[in-house]
Design an enzyme around this catalytic site. Structure first.
Site, mmCIF file in Angstrom:
data_model
loop_
_atom_site.group_PDB
_atom_site.id
_atom_site.type_symbol
_atom_site.label_atom_id
_atom_site.label_comp_id
_atom_site.label_asym_id
_atom_site.label_seq_id
_atom_site.Cartn_x
_atom_site.Cartn_y
_atom_site.Cartn_z
ATOM 1 N N ILE A 11 44.683 37.398 40.602
ATOM 2 C CA ILE A 11 44.947 38.588 39.779
ATOM 3 C C ILE A 11 45.456 39.743 40.646
ATOM 4 O O ILE A 11 46.417 40.436 40.290
ATOM 5 C CB ILE A 11 43.682 38.981 38.979
ATOM 6 N N LYS A 83 34.025 33.872 42.209
ATOM 7 C CA LYS A 83 34.161 33.780 40.751
ATOM 8 C C LYS A 83 33.834 32.416 40.127
ATOM 9 O O LYS A 83 34.024 32.242 38.928
ATOM 10 C CB LYS A 83 35.575 34.175 40.364
ATOM 11 N N SER A 123 33.973 41.146 33.677
ATOM 12 C CA SER A 123 34.252 39.924 32.931
ATOM 13 C C SER A 123 33.570 39.961 31.565
ATOM 14 O O SER A 123 32.512 40.589 31.408
ATOM 15 C CB SER A 123 33.699 38.749 33.739
ATOM 16 N N TYR A 148 26.781 34.341 38.447
ATOM 17 C CA TYR A 148 28.060 35.064 38.577
ATOM 18 C C TYR A 148 28.120 36.218 37.574
ATOM 19 O O TYR A 148 28.398 37.364 37.931
ATOM 20 C CB TYR A 148 29.237 34.095 38.353
ATOM 21 N N LYS A 152 28.155 40.582 37.998
ATOM 22 C CA LYS A 152 29.088 41.533 37.378
ATOM 23 C C LYS A 152 28.304 42.598 36.601
ATOM 24 O O LYS A 152 28.645 43.782 36.628
ATOM 25 C CB LYS A 152 30.061 40.804 36.441
ATOM 26 N N TYR A 176 37.612 41.349 31.764
ATOM 27 C CA TYR A 176 38.673 40.374 31.494
ATOM 28 C C TYR A 176 38.135 39.291 30.582
ATOM 29 O O TYR A 176 37.003 38.839 30.746
ATOM 30 C CB TYR A 176 39.133 39.657 32.762
ATOM 31 N N ASN A 197 37.605 24.227 38.118
ATOM 32 C CA ASN A 197 36.570 24.388 37.089
ATOM 33 C C ASN A 197 37.176 24.806 35.767
ATOM 34 O O ASN A 197 36.640 24.510 34.708
ATOM 35 C CB ASN A 197 35.598 25.504 37.497
HETATM 36 P P1 NAD Z 1 40.687 35.019 43.527
HETATM 37 O O1 NAD Z 1 39.638 34.214 44.193
HETATM 38 O O2 NAD Z 1 42.028 34.422 43.344
HETATM 39 O O3 NAD Z 1 40.879 36.420 44.287
HETATM 40 C C1 NAD Z 1 39.822 37.066 44.959
HETATM 41 C C2 NAD Z 1 40.330 37.433 46.359
HETATM 42 O O4 NAD Z 1 39.290 38.094 47.058
HETATM 43 C C3 NAD Z 1 40.721 36.217 47.189
HETATM 44 O O5 NAD Z 1 42.029 36.419 47.723
HETATM 45 C C4 NAD Z 1 39.671 36.159 48.299
HETATM 46 O O6 NAD Z 1 40.223 35.668 49.517
HETATM 47 C C5 NAD Z 1 39.250 37.607 48.384
HETATM 48 N N1 NAD Z 1 37.877 37.832 48.860
HETATM 49 C C6 NAD Z 1 36.745 37.211 48.475
HETATM 50 N N2 NAD Z 1 35.682 37.727 49.119
HETATM 51 C C7 NAD Z 1 36.159 38.724 49.913
HETATM 52 C C8 NAD Z 1 35.564 39.622 50.828
HETATM 53 N N3 NAD Z 1 34.241 39.624 51.052
HETATM 54 N N4 NAD Z 1 36.354 40.497 51.475
HETATM 55 C C9 NAD Z 1 37.688 40.519 51.262
HETATM 56 N N5 NAD Z 1 38.310 39.680 50.418
HETATM 57 C C10 NAD Z 1 37.551 38.792 49.761
HETATM 58 O O7 NAD Z 1 40.087 35.502 42.118
HETATM 59 P P2 NAD Z 1 40.810 36.209 40.905
HETATM 60 O O8 NAD Z 1 40.893 35.235 39.789
HETATM 61 O O9 NAD Z 1 42.038 36.888 41.355
HETATM 62 O O10 NAD Z 1 39.687 37.247 40.511
HETATM 63 C C11 NAD Z 1 39.731 38.598 40.948
HETATM 64 C C12 NAD Z 1 38.505 39.324 40.416
HETATM 65 O O11 NAD Z 1 38.492 39.246 39.004
HETATM 66 C C13 NAD Z 1 37.167 38.744 40.887
HETATM 67 O O12 NAD Z 1 36.274 39.807 41.126
HETATM 68 C C14 NAD Z 1 36.702 37.924 39.708
HETATM 69 O O13 NAD Z 1 35.310 37.802 39.651
HETATM 70 C C15 NAD Z 1 37.238 38.755 38.536
HETATM 71 N N6 NAD Z 1 37.435 37.966 37.317
HETATM 72 C C16 NAD Z 1 38.240 36.861 37.354
HETATM 73 C C17 NAD Z 1 38.406 36.093 36.205
HETATM 74 C C18 NAD Z 1 39.266 34.850 36.228
HETATM 75 O O14 NAD Z 1 39.153 34.031 35.306
HETATM 76 N N7 NAD Z 1 40.156 34.651 37.188
HETATM 77 C C19 NAD Z 1 37.755 36.464 35.006
HETATM 78 C C20 NAD Z 1 36.954 37.616 34.996
HETATM 79 C C21 NAD Z 1 36.807 38.360 36.172
HETATM 80 N N1 UDP Z 2 36.986 23.309 29.352
HETATM 81 C C1 UDP Z 2 37.133 21.951 29.130
HETATM 82 N N2 UDP Z 2 37.400 21.150 30.203
HETATM 83 C C2 UDP Z 2 37.575 21.628 31.463
HETATM 84 C C3 UDP Z 2 37.435 23.024 31.670
HETATM 85 C C4 UDP Z 2 37.136 23.823 30.592
HETATM 86 O O1 UDP Z 2 36.990 21.468 28.010
HETATM 87 O O2 UDP Z 2 37.811 20.856 32.398
HETATM 88 C C5 UDP Z 2 36.712 24.206 28.198
HETATM 89 C C6 UDP Z 2 35.434 25.005 28.325
HETATM 90 O O3 UDP Z 2 34.357 24.282 27.770
HETATM 91 C C7 UDP Z 2 35.785 26.270 27.507
HETATM 92 C C8 UDP Z 2 37.285 26.437 27.747
HETATM 93 O O4 UDP Z 2 37.764 25.160 28.163
HETATM 94 O O5 UDP Z 2 35.583 26.033 26.114
HETATM 95 C C9 UDP Z 2 37.611 27.479 28.812
HETATM 96 O O6 UDP Z 2 36.884 27.157 29.982
HETATM 97 P P1 UDP Z 2 37.190 27.883 31.373
HETATM 98 O O7 UDP Z 2 36.289 27.261 32.387
HETATM 99 O O8 UDP Z 2 38.663 27.848 31.644
HETATM 100 O O9 UDP Z 2 36.809 29.402 31.103
HETATM 101 P P2 UDP Z 2 35.394 30.077 30.692
HETATM 102 O O10 UDP Z 2 35.624 30.668 29.334
HETATM 103 O O11 UDP Z 2 34.350 29.031 30.702
HETATM 104 O O12 UDP Z 2 35.216 31.112 31.722
#
Ligand code: NAD
Ligand code: UDP
Length: 333
Positions: A11, A83, A123, A148, A152, A176, A197
């Site tokens: 992100i 995450k 999240s 996790y 948050k 998000y 995952n």
């Molecule tokens: P990502 O793992 O791709 O990016 C996180 C980055 O942080 C990575 O580049 C990693 O190297 C860096 N990092 C981790 N620990 C660190 C540290 N101690 N110091 C410096 N850098 C560090 O994850 P993302 O999907 O881009 O997620 C970004 C943020 O958004 C996270 O906080 C995550 O929890 C939150 N978030 C993500 C999702 C999702 O589905 N991707 C959903 C909700 C919230």
């Molecule tokens: N899911 C699935 N198979 C997979 C991964 C996810 O059926 O291998 C389903 C999961 O049960 C949920 C949706 O896909 O209903 C989104 O899951 P994801 O892990 O991408 O995001 P979450 O909402 O759990 O953070």
């Protein structure tokens, strides 16, 4: 200048492009634990501007002191953290350390340097599973089903307490929903280590022949087709939401919470069908047991973001899937 912690991640890298294209100066701090340095080259390739980069840990006070001392940082977008829901059960201390302690250290250094604007990556998992859909920001927070999600929720509370202590703080908490998709250039996207995952990276691995078939985690939920329903949002829409939230902070103090979602729920089978439409291939799958902690339905009421930020997600599920697939084809082979 805006500091992006975790700015080479999925992100953060998209947000970097959005900010650079919007005329902001960007500096990235990332320890590269879940991303690579090449992302900086790719951000430059897309935006025409090379962001500054420092490799370091957000928990490291010395690194942060040097960074804030050397660069004219005015605000922070804090993406760095762990995450993976499953891993958070196995390694809770790592999750609390990276996500909670990391944020605490960052906030302390910001305070010491008089930097009070922060956008935080939260999240939808902070919401109580029993809430009715769609989830507005007023929905109850609590009973997160995994460590996790609890990290948050703890950080959200920490930010609220901080804002109470000093009116200079301007804080955006962005909840998000399910960020997917990739940059349309195919240069930036999601590259999880090992077996993914999440649904979309799993499907792209099946489509590129790296995994045999998708396991659909339950087809007996109380949803239209029995599979889990989520609010998938394109990472580019999400990035624009960060820019808008940051700009809002320039004129508002205190804690501001926004859901970043589309407001539309899609089932696992909807996503599978979208991939089949876009790629012209069929996706082998089998129905497996429900995954522990998974809820049936989760989608946003994103109207507060529209009202406050004039932000709304524009991209469709097919757009998200098309971009995720382009990224996978360019990068996963
Ligand atoms: P990502 O793992 O791709 O990016 C996180 C980055 O942080 C990575 O580049 C990693 O190297 C860096 N990092 C981790 N620990 C660190 C540290 N101690 N110091 C410096 N850098 C560090 O994850 P993302 O999907 O881009 O997620 C970004 C943020 O958004 C996270 O906080 C995550 O929890 C939150 N978030 C993500 C999702 C999702 O589905 N991707 C959903 C909700 C919230
Ligand atoms: N899911 C699935 N198979 C997979 C991964 C996810 O059926 O291998 C389903 C999961 O049960 C949920 C949706 O896909 O209903 C989104 O899951 P994801 O892990 O991408 O995001 P979450 O909402 O759990 O953070």
């Amino acid at each position: 200048m805006i500091l992006l912690t975790g700015g080479t991640g999925f992100i953060g890298s998209h947000a970097a492009v959005e900010l650079l294209s919007g005329g902001y100066d960007v500096i990235v701090l990332d320890d590269l634990s879940n991303s690579s340095f090449e992302v900086i080259d790719r951000i430059e390739k897309i935006s025409g501007i090379r962001p500054k980069f420092v490799q370091g840990d957000v928990k490291d006070v010395a690194v942060l002191n040097k960074l804030f001392g050397e660069f004219p940082i005015e605000g922070v977008m804090h993406f760095a953290g762990l995450k993976a829901v499953g891993d958070s059960f196995k390694y809770p201390l790592e999750y609390y350390s990276e996500n909670v302690v990391g944020t605490c250290v960052l906030l302390s250094v910001m305070q010491a340097f008089g930097v009070y604007d922060i956008v935080f990556s939260s999240s939808a998992t902070v919401y109580k599973p029993s809430n009715d859909m769609p989830l507005s920001e007023q929905a109850e927070v609590g009973e997160q089903s995994n460590p996790y999600g609890r990290t948050k929720a703890v950080v959200e509370k920490m930010l609220a307490d901080l804002a109470l202590s000093d009116p200079k703080w301007s804080i955006a908490i962005l909840r998000y929903f399910n960020p997917i998709g990739a940059h349309p250039s195919g240069l930036l996207g999601e590259a999880p280590n090992g077996v993914p995952n999440n649904l979309v990276p799993y499907i792209t691995k099946v489509l590129t022949g790296k995994l045999e078939r998708l396991h659909v985690f339950g087809d007996d939920f109380d949803t239209e087709d029995g599979t889990g329903v989520r609010d998938y949002i394109h990472v580019e829409d999400l990035s624009l939401g960060h820019l808008k939230a940051y700009e809002f902070l320039k004129h508002h103090s205190g804690v501001n919470v926004w859901n970043l979602g589309t407001g539309i729920g899609h089932s696992v089978f909807d996503v599978v069908r979208a991939f089949e439409r876009v790629t012209g291939r069929s996706i082998p799958y089998e129905i497996s047991a429900r995954r522990e902690g998974d809820i049936a339905r989760c989608w946003a009421n994103p109207s507060k973001a529209l009202l406050d930020l004039e932000w709304k997600a524009e991209r469709t599920l097919d757009d998200m899937v098309r971009d995720a697939w382009r990224w996978a084809q360019y990068n996963l082979n």
